[in-house]
Design a protein around this motif. Structure first.
Motif, PDB file in Angstrom:
ATOM      1  N   GLY A 189       0.810  -1.212   0.000  1.00  0.00           N
ATOM      2  CA  GLY A 189       0.000   0.000   0.000  1.00  0.00           C
ATOM      3  C   GLY A 189       0.842   1.260   0.000  1.00  0.00           C
ATOM      4  N   LEU A 190       1.953   1.228   0.740  1.00  0.00           N
ATOM      5  CA  LEU A 190       2.857   2.373   0.782  1.00  0.00           C
ATOM      6  C   LEU A 190       3.509   2.585  -0.577  1.00  0.00           C
ATOM      7  CD1 LEU A 190       4.234   4.540   2.546  1.00  0.00           C
ATOM      8  CD2 LEU A 190       5.943   2.824   3.176  1.00  0.00           C
ATOM      9  N   GLU A 191       3.924   1.516  -1.197  1.00  0.00           N
ATOM     10  CA  GLU A 191       4.563   1.596  -2.512  1.00  0.00           C
ATOM     11  C   GLU A 191       3.608   2.150  -3.555  1.00  0.00           C
ATOM     12  OE1 GLU A 191       7.143  -1.330  -5.507  1.00  0.00           O
ATOM     13  OE2 GLU A 191       5.773  -2.203  -4.032  1.00  0.00           O
ATOM     14  N   ASN A 192       2.329   1.764  -3.464  1.00  0.00           N
ATOM     15  CA  ASN A 192       1.338   2.160  -4.466  1.00  0.00           C
ATOM     16  C   ASN A 192       0.669   3.491  -4.153  1.00  0.00           C
ATOM     17  OD1 ASN A 192       1.841  -0.252  -5.793  1.00  0.00           O
ATOM     18  ND2 ASN A 192       0.166  -1.338  -4.788  1.00  0.00           N
ATOM     19  N   GLY A 193       1.007   4.093  -3.007  1.00  0.00           N
ATOM     20  CA  GLY A 193       0.417   5.380  -2.650  1.00  0.00           C
ATOM     21  C   GLY A 193      -0.943   5.278  -1.989  1.00  0.00           C
ATOM     22  N   VAL A 194      -1.380   4.061  -1.674  1.00  0.00           N
ATOM     23  CA  VAL A 194      -2.669   3.879  -1.005  1.00  0.00           C
ATOM     24  C   VAL A 194      -2.586   4.327   0.448  1.00  0.00           C
ATOM     25  CG1 VAL A 194      -4.421   2.182  -0.328  1.00  0.00           C
ATOM     26  CG2 VAL A 194      -3.271   1.990  -2.544  1.00  0.00           C
ATOM     27  N   ILE A 195      -1.419   4.168   1.062  1.00  0.00           N
ATOM     28  CA  ILE A 195      -1.185   4.677   2.407  1.00  0.00           C
ATOM     29  C   ILE A 195       0.048   5.584   2.365  1.00  0.00           C
ATOM     30  CG2 ILE A 195      -2.213   2.663   3.537  1.00  0.00           C
ATOM     31  CD1 ILE A 195       0.669   1.782   4.212  1.00  0.00           C
ATOM     32  N   ASP A 196       0.208   6.381   3.421  1.00  0.00           N
ATOM     33  CA  ASP A 196       1.289   7.365   3.444  1.00  0.00           C
ATOM     34  C   ASP A 196       2.448   6.971   4.349  1.00  0.00           C
ATOM     35  OD1 ASP A 196      -0.089   9.412   1.810  1.00  0.00           O
ATOM     36  OD2 ASP A 196      -1.490   9.449   3.501  1.00  0.00           O
ATOM     37  N   ALA A 197       2.192   6.123   5.345  1.00  0.00           N
ATOM     38  CA  ALA A 197       3.254   5.767   6.284  1.00  0.00           C
ATOM     39  C   ALA A 197       2.908   4.454   6.970  1.00  0.00           C
ATOM     40  CB  ALA A 197       3.441   6.869   7.331  1.00  0.00           C
ATOM     41  N   LEU A 198       3.961   3.738   7.335  1.00  0.00           N
ATOM     42  CA  LEU A 198       3.830   2.478   8.072  1.00  0.00           C
ATOM     43  C   LEU A 198       4.587   2.625   9.381  1.00  0.00           C
ATOM     44  CD1 LEU A 198       3.555  -0.617   8.572  1.00  0.00           C
ATOM     45  CD2 LEU A 198       5.454  -0.933   6.958  1.00  0.00           C
ATOM     46  N   THR A 199       3.988   2.201  10.493  1.00  0.00           N
ATOM     47  CA  THR A 199       4.659   2.367  11.777  1.00  0.00           C
ATOM     48  C   THR A 199       4.810   1.056  12.545  1.00  0.00           C
ATOM     49  OG1 THR A 199       4.699   3.630  13.850  1.00  0.00           O
ATOM     50  CG2 THR A 199       2.526   2.935  13.053  1.00  0.00           C
ATOM     51  N   THR A 200       5.979   0.867  13.105  1.00  0.00           N
ATOM     52  CA  THR A 200       6.308  -0.176  14.076  1.00  0.00           C
ATOM     53  C   THR A 200       7.747   0.109  14.520  1.00  0.00           C
ATOM     54  OG1 THR A 200       6.336  -2.554  14.567  1.00  0.00           O
ATOM     55  CG2 THR A 200       7.140  -1.884  12.399  1.00  0.00           C
ATOM     56  N   ASP A 201       8.461  -0.856  15.089  1.00  0.00           N
ATOM     57  CA  ASP A 201       9.844  -0.634  15.501  1.00  0.00           C
ATOM     58  C   ASP A 201      10.720  -0.328  14.287  1.00  0.00           C
ATOM     59  OD1 ASP A 201       8.839  -1.375  17.938  1.00  0.00           O
ATOM     60  OD2 ASP A 201      10.034  -3.206  18.138  1.00  0.00           O
ATOM     61  N   ASP A 202      11.666   0.617  14.469  1.00  0.00           N
ATOM     62  CA  ASP A 202      12.523   0.997  13.345  1.00  0.00           C
ATOM     63  C   ASP A 202      13.363  -0.166  12.830  1.00  0.00           C
ATOM     64  OD1 ASP A 202      14.228   0.898  15.557  1.00  0.00           O
ATOM     65  OD2 ASP A 202      14.879   2.988  15.391  1.00  0.00           O
TER      66      ASP A 202
END
Length: 283
Positions: A189-202
């Protein structure tokens, strides 16, 4: 009484005793191995994640890769076990304490953050890595430079995770939470622009971003929104804790720790913290 008959009776009785003792010795050990996961002294059973690239991953060809795998292999070597002696066992987040308490594994290295609740059930060696909650964004996205920029952005995490909720509650109340079944779906989704950010441990984000198909496409924002002290879990009261701590100290001292960080996280440009001091938990 006939001496020959007496001799035969005595021999029969002796044989019965031997058979009885043998039967007991060949049966279930009833926990006689002291809760160890492996009856063979040459073997050691270690719990890891199977589905986190860069951390702990079981590959299609049946091999195991990742920072936790490298740390666990080094520790096992210091405990007297060659790589061939290791039996890897999947340690899902919800199962880790149970695996240790039942003695199904000797120790667990599986992005296992040390906290007070867990420390009531198991002991921790380490910490061996200080991670932080962060966000992964597209490499060409300059609109997210601080946590508050996540307001009105589509923020993804996996179903049941507290990471995205923490951001929405504490830092960006207008963030639009998107929960997917797995991190790979968030990445798509991030790659395709469907979402803007993904969060969890770095560290976990860096592991995913370092995969060949994603190299150069994503970047870590570097927000450091929490401190996650990764420890190696052992049974309560286990002597392994001290032995593992000694092994971890040696791993840092001889450069093997730095090499493992660069190998597993380097391709994502992960700016890791220095190796943490054993026994020091960063709040």
């Amino acid at each position: 009484m006939n001496p020959r008959k007496l001799s035969k009776a005595a021999l029969a009785a002796a044989a019965a005793v031997v058979l009885s003792v043998t039967a007991v010795g060949c049966g279930d050990d009833g926990g006689g191995n002291g809760g160890s996961a492996a009856a063979d002294d040459d073997k050691i059973t270690i719990g890891i994640k199977y589905d986190q690239p860069g951390i702990g991953l079981k590959t299609p060809d049946g091999t195991y890769t990742g920072f936790d795998v490298d740390v666990a292999t080094y520790v096992a070597k210091q405990l007297g076990h060659e790589p061939a002696d290791i039996e890897w066992k999947e340690a899902k987040s919800a199962d880790r304490e149970t695996l240790l308490q039942r003695g199904d594994v000797d120790f667990i290295a599986a992005s296992y953050s040390i906290n007070d609740e867990r420390a009531q059930k198991v002991d921790f060696a380490g910490p061996y890595l200080l991670a932080h909650q962060d966000v992964l964004i597209r490499a060409d996205d300059d609109s997210i430079t601080k946590p508050s920029d996540l307001n009105n952005k589509k923020l993804c995490s996996v179903t049941g995770s507290t990471s995205a909720q923490n951001v929405k509650t504490k830092l960006a109340p207008q963030a639009q939470l998107q929960e997917y079944g797995g991190y790979s779906e968030c990445l798509t989704g991030l790659e395709n622009g469907v979402i803007d950010a993904l969060t969890t441990d770095d560290s976990i984000l860096a592991g995913y971003a370092a995969q060949d198909e994603f190299k150069g496409k994503f970047k870590l924002a570097g927000f450091k929104m929490s401190n996650e002290n990764y420890g190696i879990g052992v049974q309560k009261g286990s002597e392994l804790k001290a032995q593992i701590n000694t092994a971890l100290e040696k791993m840092v001292a001889d450069g093997s720790w730095d090499a493992a960080v660069k190998k597993n996280f380097g391709p994502a440009g992960y700016q890791n913290e220095p190796a943490p001091q054993i026994g020091v938990i960063v709040k």
